[in-house]
Design a protein around this motif. Structure first.
Motif, PDB file in Angstrom:
ATOM      1  N   GLN A  76       0.637  -1.309   0.081  1.00  0.00           N
ATOM      2  CA  GLN A  76      -0.152  -0.037   0.177  1.00  0.00           C
ATOM      3  C   GLN A  76       0.882   1.102  -0.120  1.00  0.00           C
ATOM      4  O   GLN A  76       1.801   1.302   0.615  1.00  0.00           O
ATOM      5  CB  GLN A  76      -0.952  -0.034   1.316  1.00  0.00           C
ATOM      6  N   VAL A 121       1.289   3.968   1.412  1.00  0.00           N
ATOM      7  CA  VAL A 121       1.198   4.927   2.823  1.00  0.00           C
ATOM      8  C   VAL A 121       2.496   5.135   3.359  1.00  0.00           C
ATOM      9  O   VAL A 121       3.348   4.365   3.398  1.00  0.00           O
ATOM     10  CB  VAL A 121      -0.083   4.013   3.600  1.00  0.00           C
ATOM     11  N   GLU A 163       1.097   4.351   8.982  1.00  0.00           N
ATOM     12  CA  GLU A 163       0.181   3.422   8.669  1.00  0.00           C
ATOM     13  C   GLU A 163       0.494   2.071   8.254  1.00  0.00           C
ATOM     14  O   GLU A 163      -0.550   0.986   8.529  1.00  0.00           O
ATOM     15  CB  GLU A 163      -0.762   4.188   7.535  1.00  0.00           C
ATOM     16  N   GLN A 164       1.701   1.911   7.841  1.00  0.00           N
ATOM     17  CA  GLN A 164       2.159   0.518   7.506  1.00  0.00           C
ATOM     18  C   GLN A 164       2.464  -0.215   8.930  1.00  0.00           C
ATOM     19  O   GLN A 164       1.718  -1.672   8.879  1.00  0.00           O
ATOM     20  CB  GLN A 164       3.603   0.684   6.578  1.00  0.00           C
TER      21      GLN A 164
END
Length: 221
Positions: free
Chosen positions: A82, A84, A88-89
């Motif tokens: 993703q 991000v 966020e990961q």
């Protein structure tokens, strides 16, 4: 040998039952102290017949651990794909970890209890390779966060990884999900605790409280 069409299904059902029973034994005691006879009796299969499904006890261990670690690595792959940021990961890795351990509860506990048994056997070299993929996924994100200033640099990332992994995986020993407090809620609370302790000064984490719901905070014994 019968050519019945039902035979593959019966075989698969029995294999699953053996794995299920063995995983529970391994988690409650240990791999080394669990006997094939105990597994067979609990699964309703003669110990001699059990070898028709698995050539050894370690082969059962292998199936349990590979299933768990494959699932974990696949979930991590989705998270890391993703576009991000680091926070966020990390949040995604926490959620993915709890989702996977909830689906492979005994496997997570077996690895924690018998990690030396697994590491010290050439039989499980491929299992350890998969475990290293798990470690690499976490460290890649943690190291990236330190490099870009998102995460603090005064705490070794390998230490943070072990603290995160062990605390998350070992929730299988005590956490009981409920309608009021499920694995998603647990994941978010873990993120609040861990991220607030490891982010660099000045990094905004207020978004973590944007969707806070009122949980039933009952003590779980």
């Amino acid at each position: 040998m019968t050519s019945s069409k039902e035979e593959p299904e019966v075989t698969q059902d029995r294999r699953l039952r053996i794995v299920e029973v063995a995983a529970e034994f391994f988690a409650q005691t240990s791999i080394s102290t669990t006997t094939v006879r105990e597994i067979g009796e609990a699964a309703g299969i003669l110990s001699g017949s059990l070898y028709h499904y698995f050539p050894s006890k370690d082969a059962i261990v292998d199936e349990i651990m590979v299933s768990f670690l494959d699932d974990l690595v696949n979930r991590y792959g989705v998270v890391l794909s993703q576009p991000v940021g680091v926070i966020e990961q990390l949040r995604g890795l926490v959620h993915a970890s709890l989702e996977s351990t909830s689906a492979h509860m005994h496997a997570a506990e077996i690895y924690q209890n018998d990690v030396n048994y697994i590491r010290n056997s050439k039989r499980f070299e491929h299992v350890q390779k998969k475990a290293n993929e798990v470690r690499t996924a976490w460290l890649s994100v943690l190291d990236a966060g330190v490099s870009d200033g998102t995460l603090r640099s005064d705490v070794p990332t390998w230490l943070v990884y072990h603290l995160l992994r062990d605390s998350i995986w070992l929730t299988v020993r005590w956490f009981k999900t409920s309608e009021e407090y499920d694995y998603s809620a647990l994941a978010e609370d873990c993120c609040r605790v861990f991220l607030r302790g490891f982010v660099a000064p000045g990094v905004d984490l207020s978004f973590l409280d944007d969707n806070v719901t009122t949980h039933v905070r009952t003590k779980q014994l």
